[in-house]
Design a protein around this motif. Structure first.
Motif, mmCIF file in Angstrom:
data_model
loop_
_atom_site.group_PDB
_atom_site.id
_atom_site.type_symbol
_atom_site.label_atom_id
_atom_site.label_comp_id
_atom_site.label_asym_id
_atom_site.label_seq_id
_atom_site.Cartn_x
_atom_site.Cartn_y
_atom_site.Cartn_z
ATOM 1 N N ARG A 103 0.837 -1.206 0.000
ATOM 2 C CA ARG A 103 0.000 0.000 0.000
ATOM 3 C C ARG A 103 0.871 1.255 0.000
ATOM 4 N NH1 ARG A 103 -5.096 -0.839 0.327
ATOM 5 N NH2 ARG A 103 -4.921 -2.753 1.560
ATOM 6 N N SER A 104 1.955 1.203 0.752
ATOM 7 C CA SER A 104 2.860 2.354 0.785
ATOM 8 C C SER A 104 3.488 2.595 -0.583
ATOM 9 C CB SER A 104 3.948 2.121 1.832
ATOM 10 O OG SER A 104 4.902 3.158 1.807
ATOM 11 N N ARG A 105 3.897 1.516 -1.257
ATOM 12 C CA ARG A 105 4.501 1.666 -2.576
ATOM 13 C C ARG A 105 3.479 2.210 -3.575
ATOM 14 N NH1 ARG A 105 8.941 2.682 -3.439
ATOM 15 N NH2 ARG A 105 10.010 0.741 -2.867
ATOM 16 N N ALA A 106 2.245 1.720 -3.524
ATOM 17 C CA ALA A 106 1.209 2.221 -4.431
ATOM 18 C C ALA A 106 0.975 3.706 -4.215
ATOM 19 C CB ALA A 106 -0.085 1.436 -4.231
ATOM 20 N N ASP A 107 0.903 4.120 -2.966
ATOM 21 C CA ASP A 107 0.674 5.543 -2.663
ATOM 22 C C ASP A 107 1.812 6.405 -3.187
ATOM 23 O OD1 ASP A 107 -1.677 4.864 -1.419
ATOM 24 O OD2 ASP A 107 -0.878 4.985 0.624
ATOM 25 N N SER A 108 3.042 5.907 -3.055
ATOM 26 C CA SER A 108 4.186 6.697 -3.520
ATOM 27 C C SER A 108 4.196 6.807 -5.043
ATOM 28 C CB SER A 108 5.496 6.093 -3.008
ATOM 29 O OG SER A 108 5.782 4.858 -3.635
ATOM 30 N N ILE A 109 3.789 5.741 -5.734
ATOM 31 C CA ILE A 109 3.719 5.784 -7.194
ATOM 32 C C ILE A 109 2.688 6.802 -7.649
ATOM 33 C CG2 ILE A 109 3.041 4.471 -9.247
ATOM 34 C CD1 ILE A 109 4.187 1.972 -7.832
ATOM 35 N N VAL A 110 1.515 6.744 -7.049
ATOM 36 C CA VAL A 110 0.439 7.663 -7.440
ATOM 37 C C VAL A 110 0.839 9.111 -7.148
ATOM 38 C CG1 VAL A 110 -1.941 8.347 -6.963
ATOM 39 C CG2 VAL A 110 -1.357 5.916 -7.216
ATOM 40 N N ALA A 111 1.476 9.325 -6.014
ATOM 41 C CA ALA A 111 1.935 10.674 -5.689
ATOM 42 C C ALA A 111 2.964 11.161 -6.708
ATOM 43 C CB ALA A 111 2.518 10.706 -4.286
ATOM 44 N N ARG A 112 3.836 10.268 -7.133
ATOM 45 C CA ARG A 112 4.845 10.647 -8.113
ATOM 46 C C ARG A 112 4.206 10.960 -9.470
ATOM 47 N NH1 ARG A 112 9.550 13.196 -8.102
ATOM 48 N NH2 ARG A 112 10.775 12.670 -9.953
ATOM 49 N N VAL A 113 3.191 10.199 -9.839
ATOM 50 C CA VAL A 113 2.459 10.486 -11.078
ATOM 51 C C VAL A 113 1.827 11.866 -10.995
ATOM 52 C CG1 VAL A 113 0.406 9.860 -12.410
ATOM 53 C CG2 VAL A 113 2.029 8.082 -11.722
ATOM 54 N N ARG A 114 1.215 12.151 -9.870
ATOM 55 C CA ARG A 114 0.559 13.452 -9.702
ATOM 56 C C ARG A 114 1.592 14.590 -9.800
ATOM 57 N NH1 ARG A 114 -4.453 15.966 -10.008
ATOM 58 N NH2 ARG A 114 -4.208 17.984 -9.007
ATOM 59 N N ALA A 115 2.769 14.364 -9.243
ATOM 60 C CA ALA A 115 3.783 15.423 -9.195
ATOM 61 C C ALA A 115 4.465 15.643 -10.539
ATOM 62 C CB ALA A 115 4.833 15.087 -8.135
ATOM 63 N N THR A 116 4.591 14.593 -11.351
ATOM 64 C CA THR A 116 5.400 14.715 -12.568
ATOM 65 C C THR A 116 4.612 14.665 -13.871
ATOM 66 O OG1 THR A 116 5.796 12.316 -12.698
ATOM 67 C CG2 THR A 116 7.356 13.636 -11.406
ATOM 68 N N ALA A 117 3.409 14.099 -13.846
ATOM 69 C CA ALA A 117 2.692 13.885 -15.108
ATOM 70 C C ALA A 117 1.485 14.794 -15.292
ATOM 71 C CB ALA A 117 2.251 12.423 -15.205
ATOM 72 N N TRP A 118 1.059 15.489 -14.239
ATOM 73 C CA TRP A 118 -0.097 16.371 -14.372
ATOM 74 C C TRP A 118 0.285 17.589 -15.206
ATOM 75 C CZ3 TRP A 118 -5.109 16.509 -14.199
ATOM 76 C CH2 TRP A 118 -5.775 17.732 -14.140
ATOM 77 N N ASN A 119 -0.531 17.848 -16.241
ATOM 78 C CA ASN A 119 -0.326 19.019 -17.102
ATOM 79 C C ASN A 119 -1.443 20.011 -16.806
ATOM 80 O OD1 ASN A 119 -0.775 20.704 -19.643
ATOM 81 N ND2 ASN A 119 1.178 19.706 -20.120
ATOM 82 N N ASP A 120 -1.077 21.084 -16.126
ATOM 83 C CA ASP A 120 -2.090 22.013 -15.631
ATOM 84 C C ASP A 120 -2.828 22.719 -16.763
ATOM 85 O OD1 ASP A 120 -3.192 22.859 -13.134
ATOM 86 O OD2 ASP A 120 -2.467 24.879 -13.624
ATOM 87 N N SER A 121 -2.126 23.033 -17.833
ATOM 88 C CA SER A 121 -2.777 23.769 -18.920
ATOM 89 C C SER A 121 -3.793 22.907 -19.658
ATOM 90 C CB SER A 121 -1.724 24.297 -19.901
ATOM 91 O OG SER A 121 -1.023 23.217 -20.507
ATOM 92 N N ARG A 122 -3.509 21.643 -19.793
ATOM 93 C CA ARG A 122 -4.439 20.729 -20.455
ATOM 94 C C ARG A 122 -5.481 20.166 -19.486
ATOM 95 N NH1 ARG A 122 -3.005 17.699 -25.251
ATOM 96 N NH2 ARG A 122 -1.212 18.573 -26.336
ATOM 97 N N GLY A 123 -5.115 20.142 -18.218
ATOM 98 C CA GLY A 123 -6.018 19.567 -17.232
ATOM 99 C C GLY A 123 -6.095 18.053 -17.299
ATOM 100 N N VAL A 124 -5.027 17.398 -17.792
ATOM 101 C CA VAL A 124 -4.980 15.939 -17.888
ATOM 102 C C VAL A 124 -3.572 15.470 -17.531
ATOM 103 C CG1 VAL A 124 -6.804 15.739 -19.626
ATOM 104 C CG2 VAL A 124 -4.423 16.051 -20.351
ATOM 105 N N PHE A 125 -3.408 14.154 -17.458
ATOM 106 C CA PHE A 125 -2.116 13.556 -17.169
ATOM 107 C C PHE A 125 -1.417 13.159 -18.460
ATOM 108 C CE2 PHE A 125 -4.438 13.088 -13.268
ATOM 109 C CZ PHE A 125 -3.487 13.283 -12.278
ATOM 110 N N ALA A 126 -0.114 13.339 -18.488
ATOM 111 C CA ALA A 126 0.708 12.914 -19.620
ATOM 112 C C ALA A 126 1.102 11.456 -19.448
ATOM 113 C CB ALA A 126 1.944 13.794 -19.722
ATOM 114 N N ASP A 127 1.608 10.873 -20.525
ATOM 115 C CA ASP A 127 2.008 9.470 -20.499
ATOM 116 C C ASP A 127 3.371 9.257 -19.856
ATOM 117 O OD1 ASP A 127 -0.327 8.622 -21.780
ATOM 118 O OD2 ASP A 127 0.528 8.944 -23.768
#
Length: 784
Positions: free
Chosen positions: A576-600
């Motif tokens: 569970r800890s590893r899953a949370d860290s992955i999701v947090a990392r996705v949020r921090a690095t893949a979120w594109n604010d101008s598009r309002g979506v996540f990048a690949d």
């Protein structure tokens, strides 16, 4: 004729059969023909036994490599074995007593090995046949003593590489059978086998887990029931050339007479795609060649274009179209009313007979069929005023059934292979449509059996061609979790935990320094996104793929649930800890604010529907923002598209975001396919390779789990949550099978409210939720 012999399930067999056969080498030995080897060959075996009286029971255990059909006194009573691997070679336990008499009885079997022409799903050691009597009275049929055999020279494999044969077929070759060489009547008691040779021993019969030296097959009881075997007729004659054909030929009431030294072509339509054993009955016409060509659809020729790229168009339309596909050839030996059928079933909607006679006329009496598939019973119900929805439900169930036999199959035409990604969707459909969990349990076990030393599963199994899709191993973890939620089977699920840990360890060992998934070797397939090479998301082969990372997070959370309930809480907390860290990392690095979506990827160069669906599912979108994000996702045309397969995950994401009421509007592509004559759902949108692909049948599960709203409220389906989403429907009546009985939902809309009755089986309680209201449900009828 349905297979009348009694098959005993594995669990029943343990109590009904001789327990000594599970813990010691069998007295019987594998039998073979002296000339048989690992190459192509078809062989017949016979043994005559005399009984003092008609037995009340006569238990035997039967298997073969590759396959067999068993006859008792001329009646076909069993086929098998179910596909497995050498370490888990299935055998069937049969009670032959209903077919035996006092006095002489003849057991006969046809055994075949396709050698290098075998389907990719067929694992093999060498040609062999095994019969073991359960006790002393049945031991008279043990192989090889007293068994006689012959090599059938009538058979030859039909080349898959000839013109008109579709590319990418892994389901095995067709067959050519010379009726002049075939030993007609070989399975009947009156046949003279005196010139046949004695069968020879081909190895010891060893149950799984017994010490061995050189034996290659380890025997396990088959847990599956016999496949369905029921009559089926073609729907109509489409056209004929070179011969007069009455419409009654399709129904078996009007034979066709083909003159000597002539050619005739007859195209027939089954009306819907099917999987069946065609049975061709002819008389006379010695030397006449009848070629049967099978196809899911017809093709519109385009000059200068490769055949495989010819368009199919509306599947009901036949004018100006031709047939391309796998085939069989039967050459008449000139006898009266000879019936031929292939050794393996054929998938088709259209069948074309191409007949060339020699010096004698040929009478084609009939072309009938025996439908076959896993014997799922249709227990679910969906009734609405939306006829299109009813048709989607019907076509989806047909699709799912044709993709389920001795294993689940991605498609019945091209590959006939059990893939993890497909099977996860198929398993849920099976549970909700039939309640039968045996094929799903078998699949989960087989994928676990397939794991290699570094931890991951095969992508498809059983398979004689190794292929690895590590992302599918993650979906296997999800599949185990699905089963745990829907079935109270703790012992089986707990036994899967070592495999679950091994899969997740594989990904952990390859974690990127950033915390996202590292470079994925083998084939990191996720979906047939048209912009992705081979279905691989950006970053999957080099590292930091957001799509793969989120799939990894989903599997980690599923495993955390399993470990908390049945395993080790330290593993649960770690996952569970590893899953949370992955999701947090996705949020921090893949979120594109101008598009309002996540990048690949963190580079943010590409943006996909798949990545954003998974971001929503795995919690990268804050709960308060999920509904707005999902609504934007549904309208966003700038993302690279998803296919039918990934619509299942879109539906899950919509449900999580509170958009279940919009599910039905997402079925527009299915309504359009109905208008194009589809009778099963294809693999992908557009001109798909496969016209029947079960991963596209997910609406059958979602119409019951999302629209009717029936879902487990706790592991083991020990209680039920009913949270319906009728969308535009004014009313709905649904039934979902549950291990304790049927759950029925009967609802009508009144404004924004729902009224009706929820009925639960004895021993099951639950919760009804709608419009902010929660109602406790008890066994029996509940008014809401």
């Amino acid at each position: 004729m349905r297979l009348l012999v009694t098959f005993l399930s594995a669990l029943t067999m343990l109590s009904a059969a001789n327990p000594a056969l599970l813990r010691a080498p069998w007295p019987a030995k594998w039998a073979s023909h002296p000339s048989a080897n690992r190459g192509f060959g078809v062989y017949h075996f016979r043994k005559s036994v005399t009984l003092p009286e008609k037995p009340t029971s006569f238990l035997v255990h039967v298997t073969a490599d590759n396959r067999y059909e068993l006859f008792v006194n001329g009646t076909r009573v069993a086929t098998g074995p179910s596909r497995g691997d050498l370490a888990h070679w299935r055998y069937q336990t049969l009670d032959l007593a209903p077919h035996m008499t006092a006095g002489r009885n003849v057991l006969a079997a046809v055994v075949w090995n396709w050698g290098r022409y075998a389907p990719a799903a067929q694992i093999s050691n060498e040609t062999a046949f095994l019969v073991q009597g359960d006790g002393s009275k049945e031991s008279v049929v043990n192989t090889p003593v007293g068994w006689r055999c012959i090599a059938d020279e009538a058979y030859a494999p039909l080349d898959r590489n000839r013109s008109g044969y579709p590319a990418g077929v892994l389901a095995g070759a067709g067959e050519t059978v010379d009726g002049a060489k075939y030993p007609w009547g070989w399975q009947t008691p009156g046949y003279d086998d005196s010139k046949w040779t004695a069968a020879v021993a081909a190895g010891n019969a060893m149950p799984y887990g017994i010490r061995n030296d050189v034996d290659r097959w380890f025997l396990v009881p088959d847990s599956l029931p016999p496949q369905e075997d029921s009559p089926q007729r073609l729907a109509r004659v489409v056209r004929a050339e070179g011969v007069k054909v009455s419409p009654g030929f399709a129904s078996g009431t009007a034979p066709v007479e083909v003159p000597a030294n002539s050619k005739a072509v007859i195209l027939l339509d089954n009306g819907v795609v099917t999987t069946a054993f065609p049975e061709l009955t002819v008389s006379g016409g010695r030397g006449a060649k009848v070629e049967l060509i099978y196809s899911e659809s017809l093709y519109k020729p385009v000059p200068g274009q490769q055949e495989s790229r010819w368009p199919k168009g509306n599947r009901d339309e036949t004018e100006g179209k031709v047939i391309l596909g796998m085939a069989d050839i039967f050459v008449s030996g000139g006898g009266a009313r000879r019936t031929w059928r292939p050794l393996w079933w054929r998938p088709y909607r259209y069948v074309q007979l191409e007949i060339r006679t020699q010096g004698e006329p040929l009478t084609v009496h009939d072309l009938s069929a025996r439908f076959t598939a896993y014997p799922f019973k249709h227990e679910a119900l969906l009734e609405t005023t939306d006829r299109g929805l009813q048709n989607i439900f019907e076509v989806g169930w047909r699709t799912a059934r044709l993709c389920a036999h001795e294993t689940y199959m991605d498609c019945p035409y091209f590959e006939q292979m059990q893939y993890v990604g497909d099977t996860r969707v198929q398993g849920l459909i099976s549970l909700y449509m039939s309640g039968d969990d045996r094929l799903l349990r078998n699949a989960i076990q087989q994928f676990d059996d397939s794991r290699i030393s570094d931890g991951i599963t095969y992508s498809r199994y059983p398979s004689n061609v190794p292929q690895f899709i590590p992302t599918f191993s993650l979906l296997w973890v999800n599949m185990v979790h699905d089963y745990w939620m829907h079935r109270d089977d703790a012992e089986f699920v707990r036994a899967r935990l070592p495999g679950v840990r091994a899969v997740l360890s594989w990904f952990e060992d390859r974690r990127h320094p950033s915390g996202l998934a590292g470079a994925i070797s083998w084939w990191p397939f996720v979906d047939w996104n048209p912009t992705w090479r081979h279905g691989n998301p950006p970053g999957s082969e080099t590292g930091e793929s957001v799509v793969v990372s989120l799939q990894w997070a989903g599997a980690l959370r599923a495993a955390a649930d399993l470990e908390a309930a049945l395993g080790d809480r330290i593993f649960s907390e770690r996952y569970r800890s590893r899953a949370d860290s992955i999701v947090a990392r996705v949020r921090a690095t893949a979120w594109n604010d101008s598009r309002g979506v996540f990048a690949d990827t963190p580079e943010q160069k590409t943006f996909s529907g798949q990545g954003n669906i998974l971001a929503l599912l795995e919690g990268a979108v804050p709960a308060a923002e999920q509904k707005a994000f999902a609504e934007k996702l549904l309208e966003n045309n700038s993302l690279t598209p998803i296919t039918f397969y990934f619509r299942h995950y879109l539906s899950r994401a919509m449900l999580k975001a509170g958009l279940g009421e919009r599910y039905i509007e997402q079925l527009t592509p299915y309504r359009e396919m109905l208008e194009q004559g589809f009778t099963t759902w294809p693999e992908t949108p557009g001109e798909a390779r496969s016209d029947c692909h079960a991963w596209s049948a997910s609406p059958n599960y979602e119409l019951l789990s999302t629209v009717a709203g029936v879902q487990p409220n706790e592991p083991g389906f020990r209680s039920v949550l009913i949270r319906p989403h009728l969308g535009p429907l004014p009313a709905l009546r649904a039934r979902v099978p549950h291990p304790r009985g049927a759950i029925t939902v009967d609802l009508k809309r009144k404004g924004n409210a729902l009224t009706g009755t929820i009925t639960l089986p004895e021993g099951l309680t639950g919760l009804f939720e709608h419009g902010g209201r929660r109602i406790m449900l008890k066994p029996g009828p509940n008014s809401v």
